[in-house]
Design a protein around this motif. Structure first.
Motif, short mmCIF file in Angstrom:
data_model
loop_
_atom_site.label_atom_id
_atom_site.label_comp_id
_atom_site.label_asym_id
_atom_site.label_seq_id
_atom_site.Cartn_x
_atom_site.Cartn_y
_atom_site.Cartn_z
N GLN A 4 0.87 -1.17 0.00
CA GLN A 4 0.00 0.00 0.00
C GLN A 4 0.91 1.22 0.00
O GLN A 4 1.37 1.65 1.05
CB GLN A 4 -0.90 0.00 1.22
CG GLN A 4 -1.79 -1.21 1.31
CD GLN A 4 -2.50 -1.30 2.64
OE1 GLN A 4 -2.42 -0.43 3.48
NE2 GLN A 4 -3.23 -2.37 2.82
N ILE A 7 4.16 1.03 2.14
CA ILE A 7 4.01 0.11 3.26
C ILE A 7 3.79 -1.30 2.72
O ILE A 7 2.92 -1.53 1.88
CB ILE A 7 2.82 0.49 4.16
CG1 ILE A 7 2.90 1.94 4.61
CG2 ILE A 7 2.71 -0.47 5.34
CD1 ILE A 7 4.09 2.28 5.47
N ASP A 9 2.70 -5.01 3.90
CA ASP A 9 2.05 -5.74 4.98
C ASP A 9 2.31 -7.22 4.83
O ASP A 9 2.10 -7.79 3.76
CB ASP A 9 0.53 -5.50 4.98
CG ASP A 9 0.18 -4.11 5.45
OD1 ASP A 9 -0.74 -3.52 4.87
OD2 ASP A 9 0.82 -3.61 6.39
N VAL A 11 1.42 -10.86 6.66
CA VAL A 11 0.61 -11.60 7.63
C VAL A 11 1.23 -12.99 7.77
O VAL A 11 1.60 -13.61 6.77
CB VAL A 11 -0.85 -11.69 7.17
CG1 VAL A 11 -1.68 -12.51 8.14
CG2 VAL A 11 -1.44 -10.28 7.01
N ARG A 32 0.99 -9.68 12.22
CA ARG A 32 1.10 -8.82 11.05
C ARG A 32 2.26 -7.87 11.27
O ARG A 32 2.40 -7.28 12.35
CB ARG A 32 -0.18 -8.04 10.87
CG ARG A 32 -0.15 -7.08 9.71
CD ARG A 32 -1.48 -6.42 9.58
NE ARG A 32 -1.34 -5.15 8.90
CZ ARG A 32 -2.36 -4.39 8.59
NH1 ARG A 32 -3.57 -4.76 8.94
NH2 ARG A 32 -2.16 -3.26 7.98
N SER A 34 3.91 -4.53 9.37
CA SER A 34 3.79 -3.51 8.33
C SER A 34 5.14 -2.81 8.25
O SER A 34 5.59 -2.23 9.23
CB SER A 34 2.69 -2.51 8.68
OG SER A 34 1.44 -3.15 8.72
N TYR A 42 9.19 -0.68 11.12
CA TYR A 42 8.08 -1.62 11.02
C TYR A 42 7.20 -1.54 12.26
O TYR A 42 7.63 -1.13 13.33
CB TYR A 42 8.57 -3.05 10.79
CG TYR A 42 9.29 -3.69 11.96
CD1 TYR A 42 8.62 -4.56 12.83
CD2 TYR A 42 10.64 -3.45 12.21
CE1 TYR A 42 9.28 -5.15 13.90
CE2 TYR A 42 11.30 -4.04 13.26
CZ TYR A 42 10.62 -4.89 14.11
OH TYR A 42 11.26 -5.49 15.17
#
Length: 175
Positions: A4, A7, A9, A11, A32, A34, A42
Motif C-alpha cells: 500500500q 508500506i 504488509d 501476515v 502482522r 507492516s 516496522y
C-alpha cells in the motif's frame, strides 16, 4: 503480503510444528508486520493463544521472549531483531498480545546490533522467522516464517541494479 504505497504488509502464523526441532506446545499465534521501506521501520501486532504472561521465558542477549531470526524454513539462525525488547506482551482477553510501532529494522537492539540492509534483504526473500519462548518450551514454543515479499507480490526478487531503498517503483493497478 500486500503493498500500500510505501508500506508492505506481511501476515503470518506461528505453530509448534515450525520450531526446529518441533515442540509439542499447544500455543499458536497470528501476526502482522507492516514495513515502510523508506523509513526502515516496522509495526508489529502479534496475538498468541495458549500462552499466559507468566509462561513467557526471557532468552537471548536481552532476556526477552520473542526474537526475529535470520534463517530459512526448517533451519535455525541468528537473532537479528528483538521487538520484545522495546515493548511488553499484555493480556488481551484469553490471549496475550505484543504490539509495537515504528521499530527500526536493524541497528541497536538492546544488547546487540544488526544491519538494516541485510535485514531488509532477508525480509524481502523470506529468510526471517519469529520464535517465542516459554518456560515449558525453553528451546522454542512456536515459530513462524515470514513469507517472501517479492514472491507474494508476483516478483522473483530484486532486478539487477534496483535499489530497494531508492525511489519507489510504480505499482501496477490494481495494486
Amino acid at each position: 503480503a500486500s503493498a500500500q504505497g510505501h508500506i508492505l504488509d506481511i501476515v503470518f502464523g506461528m505453530r509448534a510444528q515450525n520450531v526446529v526441532p518441533a515442540s509439542d506446545s499447544d500455543a499458536r499465534a497470528t501476526g502482522r508486520i507492516s514495513y515502510n521501506h523508506h523509513t526502515f521501520r516496522y509495526d508489529i501486532d502479534l496475538v498468541v493463544t495458549g500462552v499466559g504472561l507468566d509462561d513467557l521465558l526471557g532468552t537471548g542477549p536481552n532476556s526477552t521472549p520473542l526474537h526475529i531470526y535470520q534463517g530459512s524454513r526448517g533451519q535455525n539462525g541468528d537473532i537479528t531483531l528483538d521487538p520484545s525488547n522495546f515493548t511488553d506482551f499484555v493480556q488481551d482477553g484469553d490471549d496475550i498480545r505484543l504490539t509495537a510501532s515504528t521499530l527500526q529494522l536493524g541497528g541497536p537492539q538492546g544488547a546487540f546490533s544488526s544491519n538494516i540492509f541485510d535485514n531488509e534483504d532477508w525480509l524481502y526473500t523470506g529468510q526471517l522467522y519469529i520464535q517465542l519462548y516459554t518456560v515449558q518450551h525453553p528451546n522454542g514454543a512456536i515459530r513462524g516464517q515470514l513469507p517472501p515479499i517479492f514472491k507474494q507480490l508476483g516478483m522473483d526478487g530484486l532486478e539487477e541494479g534496483v535499489d530497494p531503498t531508492g525511489p519507489p517503483q510504480p505499482i501496477p493497478a490494481p495494486a
